[in-house]
Design an enzyme around this catalytic site. Sequence first.
Site, PDB file in Angstrom:
ATOM      1  N   LYS A  74       1.935  -3.785   6.570  1.00  0.00           N
ATOM      2  CA  LYS A  74       2.332  -3.745   5.151  1.00  0.00           C
ATOM      3  C   LYS A  74       3.856  -3.606   5.042  1.00  0.00           C
ATOM      4  O   LYS A  74       4.490  -4.267   4.214  1.00  0.00           O
ATOM      5  CB  LYS A  74       1.640  -2.586   4.426  1.00  0.00           C
ATOM      6  CG  LYS A  74       0.131  -2.766   4.284  1.00  0.00           C
ATOM      7  CD  LYS A  74      -0.224  -3.968   3.428  1.00  0.00           C
ATOM      8  CE  LYS A  74      -1.698  -4.272   3.367  1.00  0.00           C
ATOM      9  NZ  LYS A  74      -2.033  -5.568   2.792  1.00  0.00           N
ATOM     10  N   TYR A  88      -2.015  -1.211  10.873  1.00  0.00           N
ATOM     11  CA  TYR A  88      -2.274  -1.726   9.527  1.00  0.00           C
ATOM     12  C   TYR A  88      -1.092  -1.392   8.599  1.00  0.00           C
ATOM     13  O   TYR A  88      -0.556  -2.269   7.923  1.00  0.00           O
ATOM     14  CB  TYR A  88      -3.569  -1.106   8.970  1.00  0.00           C
ATOM     15  CG  TYR A  88      -3.662  -1.145   7.476  1.00  0.00           C
ATOM     16  CD1 TYR A  88      -4.008  -2.318   6.825  1.00  0.00           C
ATOM     17  CD2 TYR A  88      -3.374  -0.010   6.702  1.00  0.00           C
ATOM     18  CE1 TYR A  88      -4.072  -2.358   5.432  1.00  0.00           C
ATOM     19  CE2 TYR A  88      -3.430  -0.046   5.327  1.00  0.00           C
ATOM     20  CZ  TYR A  88      -3.782  -1.215   4.694  1.00  0.00           C
ATOM     21  OH  TYR A  88      -3.828  -1.252   3.328  1.00  0.00           O
ATOM     22  N   SER A 115       0.826  -1.201   0.000  1.00  0.00           N
ATOM     23  CA  SER A 115       0.000   0.000   0.000  1.00  0.00           C
ATOM     24  C   SER A 115       0.861   1.252   0.000  1.00  0.00           C
ATOM     25  O   SER A 115       1.973   1.264   0.558  1.00  0.00           O
ATOM     26  CB  SER A 115      -0.854  -0.021   1.264  1.00  0.00           C
ATOM     27  OG  SER A 115      -1.416   1.239   1.503  1.00  0.00           O
ATOM     28  N   ALA A 116       0.314   2.309  -0.568  1.00  0.00           N
ATOM     29  CA  ALA A 116       0.981   3.613  -0.532  1.00  0.00           C
ATOM     30  C   ALA A 116       1.142   4.101   0.901  1.00  0.00           C
ATOM     31  O   ALA A 116       1.915   5.029   1.150  1.00  0.00           O
ATOM     32  CB  ALA A 116       0.161   4.625  -1.325  1.00  0.00           C
TER      33      ALA A 116
HETATM   34  N1  UFG Z   1     -12.559  11.201   3.381  1.00  0.00           N
HETATM   35  C1  UFG Z   1     -13.557  12.114   3.670  1.00  0.00           C
HETATM   36  N2  UFG Z   1     -14.738  11.631   4.159  1.00  0.00           N
HETATM   37  C2  UFG Z   1     -14.980  10.303   4.350  1.00  0.00           C
HETATM   38  C3  UFG Z   1     -13.942   9.381   4.031  1.00  0.00           C
HETATM   39  C4  UFG Z   1     -12.746   9.875   3.570  1.00  0.00           C
HETATM   40  O1  UFG Z   1     -13.398  13.324   3.522  1.00  0.00           O
HETATM   41  O2  UFG Z   1     -16.061   9.941   4.809  1.00  0.00           O
HETATM   42  C5  UFG Z   1     -11.290  11.704   2.848  1.00  0.00           C
HETATM   43  C6  UFG Z   1     -10.115  11.366   3.731  1.00  0.00           C
HETATM   44  O3  UFG Z   1      -9.954  12.328   4.730  1.00  0.00           O
HETATM   45  C7  UFG Z   1      -8.980  11.346   2.705  1.00  0.00           C
HETATM   46  C8  UFG Z   1      -9.657  10.878   1.407  1.00  0.00           C
HETATM   47  O4  UFG Z   1     -11.044  11.083   1.620  1.00  0.00           O
HETATM   48  O5  UFG Z   1      -8.517  12.628   2.507  1.00  0.00           O
HETATM   49  C9  UFG Z   1      -9.428   9.411   1.103  1.00  0.00           C
HETATM   50  O6  UFG Z   1      -9.762   8.663   2.260  1.00  0.00           O
HETATM   51  P1  UFG Z   1      -9.926   7.079   2.230  1.00  0.00           P
HETATM   52  O7  UFG Z   1     -10.287   6.649   3.608  1.00  0.00           O
HETATM   53  O8  UFG Z   1     -10.822   6.675   1.127  1.00  0.00           O
HETATM   54  O9  UFG Z   1      -8.485   6.597   1.829  1.00  0.00           O
HETATM   55  P2  UFG Z   1      -7.085   6.831   2.555  1.00  0.00           P
HETATM   56  O10 UFG Z   1      -6.264   7.628   1.609  1.00  0.00           O
HETATM   57  O11 UFG Z   1      -7.214   7.348   3.925  1.00  0.00           O
HETATM   58  O12 UFG Z   1      -6.624   5.340   2.729  1.00  0.00           O
HETATM   59  C10 UFG Z   1      -6.284   4.574   1.627  1.00  0.00           C
HETATM   60  C11 UFG Z   1      -6.563   3.102   1.917  1.00  0.00           C
HETATM   61  C12 UFG Z   1      -5.702   2.594   3.013  1.00  0.00           C
HETATM   62  C13 UFG Z   1      -4.278   2.944   2.774  1.00  0.00           C
HETATM   63  C14 UFG Z   1      -4.092   4.398   2.453  1.00  0.00           C
HETATM   64  C15 UFG Z   1      -2.694   4.662   2.015  1.00  0.00           C
HETATM   65  O13 UFG Z   1      -7.910   2.920   2.262  1.00  0.00           O
HETATM   66  O14 UFG Z   1      -5.830   1.207   3.065  1.00  0.00           O
HETATM   67  O15 UFG Z   1      -4.948   4.769   1.382  1.00  0.00           O
HETATM   68  O16 UFG Z   1      -2.501   5.937   1.573  1.00  0.00           O
HETATM   69  F1  UFG Z   1      -3.538   2.669   3.861  1.00  0.00           F
END
Ligand code: UFG
Length: 344
Positions: free
Chosen positions: A159, A155, A130-131
Amino acid sequence: MAKDSKRTVLVTGGAGFIGSHTLVELINAGFEVVAVDNFSNSDDTCLKGVEQIVGRKIPFENIDCCDYEAMEKLFQSYEFDSVIHFAAFKAVGESVEMPLKYYRNNITSFLNVLELMQKYNRSNIVFSSSATVYGETDVLPVTEQTPRMPAISSYGNTKQICEDILRDTVASSKIRGIALRYFNPIGAHPSALIGELPRGVPNNLVPFITQTASGVRECLSVFGNDYPTPDGSCIRDYIDVVDLAKAHVSAISRMVEDKNKQNYEIFNVGTGKGTSVLELVSMFEKVNNLKLNYKIAPRRQGDVVAIYADTTLANIELGWKAERSLEDTLASAWKWEQYIRSKK
Ligand code: UFG
């Protein structure tokens, strides 16, 4: 081992979001597959969807990869030469609250797979990384050479640890491995027969958006609009799940065809383009011709400001490139959401 086993792939976590899409693309590319899953975070919806798309039954075993004996029987029963290891827990927040659950599951299952690959002389493995391993980085876009940062969640740490386990195992055995570092996988198969099926309240942005659009959730919270980005919301690299699935086929083919340059290789799998949360929301509204109920909420703990991939290495070495437009991907996510709601 029979000749066909060279092109047979064990897919752990095959009932899951990325696993199910990868089964389809492997079969499309002429591979045979065996899938395992213990349905800890899925059900058989996507497996059935895969069978509908490809028009045949998928050899499947309900096994927890942490169960060494059950996994050993699987290795004795099926002649696959390659493995794609998806099976893992993936909720960032939960991992901070229950680190041992994450370490036990994600690491034990991977150790079992690698030990059994060694014992039964299996050749190639692709690991779902994962990134998240890059953490908060100032270097954008990130290349595979960008140093990993200490993980913020358990988590993320699993990774990093599993990448290191793979590196060391490859260095000391005949196993070849590729770690694919996924950016943000979203979307669904164009057929809408498979897609993401989060249990309970989704943590990730796109499932929350689609569930808000379908009325399951009342309102999307955009976590923060005061980040140092053009519109103040966080930036991510959203990669279509079918494109991501195809990257796995390229990675397996590279090893099966002896084209890998090193026995352990790492590739970023993203689009190379950063999109902000607010941009994604407005694109979703536009392509699907609807209005989304959303509000600006406080920042979410642990979020990095911006991250997107340099995908040059995957483009050159894997001959792989993200192809589907973000518009088409967001349309597919909405089509899948509507399909799932109509079934419930
Ligand atoms: N976000 C919102 N509202 C929400 C959910 C998310 O504004 O209800 C925002 C988050 O703050 C973030 C963006 O949307 O800025 C993306 O959030 P995600 O939860 O979809 O994804 P993440 O980038 O946090 O996480 C993803 C994967 C993880 C991994 C991570 C690595 O889900 O498994 O990328 O960068 F670890």
